[in-house]
Design a protein around this motif. Sequence first.
Motif, PDB file in Angstrom:
ATOM      1  N   ASP A  21     -56.980  -1.751  18.141  1.00 43.73           N
ATOM      2  CA  ASP A  21     -56.584  -2.783  17.188  1.00 43.73           C
ATOM      3  C   ASP A  21     -57.421  -4.036  17.365  1.00 43.73           C
ATOM      4  O   ASP A  21     -57.780  -4.433  18.483  1.00 43.73           O
ATOM      5  N   VAL A  43     -52.730   0.072  14.423  1.00 41.40           N
ATOM      6  CA  VAL A  43     -52.325  -0.434  13.114  1.00 41.40           C
ATOM      7  C   VAL A  43     -53.558  -0.522  12.227  1.00 41.40           C
ATOM      8  O   VAL A  43     -54.686  -0.658  12.708  1.00 41.40           O
ATOM      9  N   ASP A  44     -53.334  -0.469  10.932  1.00 40.97           N
ATOM     10  CA  ASP A  44     -54.427  -0.561   9.978  1.00 40.97           C
ATOM     11  C   ASP A  44     -54.837  -2.024   9.845  1.00 40.97           C
ATOM     12  O   ASP A  44     -54.104  -2.834   9.272  1.00 40.97           O
ATOM     13  N   ASP A  45     -56.007  -2.364  10.375  1.00 46.32           N
ATOM     14  CA  ASP A  45     -56.464  -3.747  10.332  1.00 46.32           C
ATOM     15  C   ASP A  45     -57.021  -4.135   8.969  1.00 46.32           C
ATOM     16  O   ASP A  45     -57.448  -5.285   8.792  1.00 46.32           O
ATOM     17  N   ASN A  47     -55.298  -3.427   5.994  1.00 48.15           N
ATOM     18  CA  ASN A  47     -54.184  -3.574   5.048  1.00 48.15           C
ATOM     19  C   ASN A  47     -54.240  -2.595   3.883  1.00 48.15           C
ATOM     20  O   ASN A  47     -53.986  -2.943   2.729  1.00 48.15           O
ATOM     21  N   GLY A  48     -54.606  -1.366   4.215  1.00 48.94           N
ATOM     22  CA  GLY A  48     -54.609  -0.326   3.191  1.00 48.94           C
ATOM     23  C   GLY A  48     -55.806  -0.317   2.276  1.00 48.94           C
ATOM     24  O   GLY A  48     -55.877   0.492   1.347  1.00 48.94           O
ATOM     25  N   ASN A  49     -56.797  -1.193   2.502  1.00 47.47           N
ATOM     26  CA  ASN A  49     -57.981  -1.212   1.639  1.00 47.47           C
ATOM     27  C   ASN A  49     -58.748   0.110   1.743  1.00 47.47           C
ATOM     28  O   ASN A  49     -58.729   0.774   2.780  1.00 47.47           O
ATOM     29  N   SER A  52     -64.440  -1.381   3.433  1.00 48.45           N
ATOM     30  CA  SER A  52     -64.796  -2.617   4.120  1.00 48.45           C
ATOM     31  C   SER A  52     -66.288  -2.559   4.375  1.00 48.45           C
ATOM     32  O   SER A  52     -66.741  -1.837   5.271  1.00 48.45           O
ATOM     33  N   ALA A 103     -57.215 -11.714  11.210  1.00 48.95           N
ATOM     34  CA  ALA A 103     -56.551 -11.753   9.903  1.00 48.95           C
ATOM     35  C   ALA A 103     -57.503 -12.159   8.791  1.00 48.95           C
ATOM     36  O   ALA A 103     -57.130 -12.113   7.608  1.00 48.95           O
TER      37      ALA A 103
END
Length: 595
Positions: A21, A43-45, A47-49, A52, A103
């Motif tokens: 992560d 976790v998906d860093d 956000n479902g995109n 990247s 973030a």
Amino acid sequence: MRFILFLFLFSNFSVAQISPDCSTAIPICNNTPVNSGTDNYGVDDFNGNARSGCLERTTSGAIESNSAWYRFRTSATGQLGFNISTDIAEDWDFALYKTNDCAALGEPVRCNFLDNDDQNSFLGVGEDPTGATNNVQYEEWLSVVPGEEYYLLINNFSNINSGFSIQFSGDIFITNPYDALDCTIISNLLGPPIAACESDFIMLDAATSDALSYEWYRNDGSGYSQIIGEVNATLNVLNSSAYRVVVNRAAGNSISDVQVSFTPNPIANPIQDSYFCFDDLTFELNSLDNEVLGTQDPKAYLVTYHATFTEAVTGVNSLANSHIKAAGTETIYVRVSSFANPKCYDASQDFQLIVSEQIVQDFPETVYLCEAISSAIIGDDTPNANFTYAWSTGENTPTISVTDSGVYTLVITTTVGSLVCSASFNVALVISKSPKITGVRIDDLQADNSVVVSTELAGDYEYQLDDEPYQSSPQFNTVLPGMHTITVNDLEGCGIATETIVVVGFERFFTPNGDGINDIWSVSGLATLDTPILLIFDRYGKLLQQLNSSQTGWDGFYNGIQMPASDYWFQLSFLETDGSRVTAKYINNHFSLKR
């Protein structure tokens, strides 16, 4: 110039630091061994995109599949890159983000999502450390300044996971070898992870002012076990492992972990000197890699070759694989460095490239022998004492005396070590005869008289008119009427030939009809001759008129009778310097009388 800071690869990466992560990215800095594997994703860093930069969703349904996150901060200005070493059968991707906030990753500044169909052993930013220039899994160098923070995502796409390692590169590690990356990013009593060579002395120091006692632990992959008897503030480390210290304090215990890894030192095996003839222009240095490495795994070590011992020790300015040789002896220095940790190297060996002297034909390819001379010397009249000579005649001297025209072959040989080098040259002997003028064509056109000289042979001649400069052409233009001397000179020194000619200027026809226009036929240039006599004949050879320097023209009458329209011929004679009368050569012209 390529500079590699470090590289470290664990065969058992389970003890290595790893974080799937961004929020818990592993901080790295100078002298930090970055080695790991990926065994999960957190976790998906993103956000479902779906994307990247160049990264796309993987088989997991998210951009991250089996991921590892790292972060670092720059402390210098210059060029930065990194190399990620993987198994050639696996497919790894990476993206580099310039940010200090997980973030707010934004778009990556460098990114590579290409598969590894080419089975490269490295991907990254900058240059492939193997010297390969066609590795499509490399992105352009990064220009950095102090204080920039970056997050690096390394992602396993193939789900076949043998682990990876990272090495940093670029000129900031030359200008700032000890602080190119900021180590204050790591807050740890024992400091950052340590990459060492097997002969290095490593001591962990946990000294704390209010410590009551110390306990040391070691984790070889199955959890931490206490090292019995180690109760001092320092610990001498001899083996690769993860180490922990527990500092017992009245205010509460402190725990600190550190990873220490030792890399075996490579061995550069002795290399035999190599001998070459000069015409072998290049030598492929990497053809010696196997001899240098011996039984060592070529996938684990990098072999480079250098022009000086200092460059081999520092690992800079490696020679190109296709090395251009020069005559004489050249010493090549060898460096073997570990891909796992380039600080572990051996630069103890060197060898020599010994190239023979160049054999060139610095003597004439064609020799001319004048017919009046019985023999000529051909060959190398400034011989090299290191060469031997052999002629097609059977003679073994640098030069020989020859009498007959033809082509003679000379083989020049030299040796370098046990290698024999030779070159073959042809020398032609040409018998050159003295020039002989066989004819002169004179075109008397009054305004532009020309003269063309003919010789018996087509020799290597130059031509001269009177005292004018010599020329290569046998033709002279714009020649004034009068007497001239033609000279033909043999450039090979075999003599000259001269000829005296007379160029006359006359009209091709005349019309003696009493109208005052072109009534008189005359010859210009007679005044330049000594006592000239010009005889005019009809077409049957009958003498009609005699002209001289006093009477220079003919009105078309013979004994008071007008001559008919026809062609008429003339002959010119004059006195030579010795007083003898000669008839001008090469004059055989005629003119016309028109009524």
